[in-house]
Design an enzyme around this catalytic site. Structure first.
Site, PDB file in Angstrom:
ATOM      1  N   CYS A  49     -26.777  -3.575  20.970  1.00 43.18           N
ATOM      2  CA  CYS A  49     -26.419  -2.555  21.958  1.00 43.18           C
ATOM      3  C   CYS A  49     -27.577  -1.565  22.056  1.00 43.18           C
ATOM      4  O   CYS A  49     -27.977  -0.976  21.042  1.00 43.18           O
ATOM      5  CB  CYS A  49     -25.148  -1.828  21.538  1.00 43.18           C
ATOM      6  SG  CYS A  49     -24.763  -0.410  22.596  1.00 43.18           S
ATOM      7  N   ASP A  56     -23.979  -6.613  19.253  1.00 42.61           N
ATOM      8  CA  ASP A  56     -22.982  -7.018  20.242  1.00 42.61           C
ATOM      9  C   ASP A  56     -22.719  -8.497  20.022  1.00 42.61           C
ATOM     10  O   ASP A  56     -23.660  -9.287  19.913  1.00 42.61           O
ATOM     11  CB  ASP A  56     -23.501  -6.823  21.673  1.00 42.61           C
ATOM     12  CG  ASP A  56     -23.336  -5.407  22.177  1.00 42.61           C
ATOM     13  OD1 ASP A  56     -22.378  -4.738  21.748  1.00 42.61           O
ATOM     14  OD2 ASP A  56     -24.155  -4.984  23.005  1.00 42.61           O
TER      15      ASP A  56
END
EC number: 1.7.1.13
Length: 133
Positions: A49, A56
């Site tokens: 991220c 992520d």
């Protein structure tokens, strides 16, 4: 668009379209002229991220109708793994994958879906499709 929010990320991902990644290799489609679909899934995709620096997690789905070339999967795996430590928004990743696959094999049809695990109570699914003109 300018905002008064110091936490904005406008302009910080402008390099993504030209991000250097491993080559997606291909091989000759011996059934050129026949329309058939090739689907594959990357069930354990990870990137970072760009806002939090946290990983992520998600599933990447690729579906395409080949033209003259097909994707060689080992090179695609290496391509996908190259994103592991890259800070990239979900939306930009799906677009980058789609554009890189088009450059590699010039398919008749291509669909890329990024189906990400929920973060902060929000689940994100990003889809982009391409049809050869």
């Amino acid at each position: 668009m300018k905002t008064n929010h110091p936490e904005t990320y406008d302009g910080r991902q402008d390099h993504i379209p030209s991000l250097q990644t491993p080559e997606i290799e291909s091989f000759t489609n011996v059934y050129e002229g026949k329309d058939y679909t090739i689907d594959f899934t990357v069930p354990e995709f990870t990137a970072v991220c760009p806002k939090t620096g946290l990983p992520d997690f998600g599933v990447i789905l690729v579906s395409y109708i080949p033209n003259k070339r097909c994707i060689e999967l080992k090179s695609f795996k290496e391509y996908i793994l190259s994103y592991r430590n890259v800070g990239i928004f979900h939306e930009f990743l799906v677009n980058k994958i789609l554009e890189d696959v088009i450059k590699s094999i010039d398919p008749k049809y291509l669909k890329v879906i990024g189906d990400y695990n929920a973060r902060g109570g929000i689940k994100t699914i990003v889809t982009r499709e391409y049809k050869k003109p």
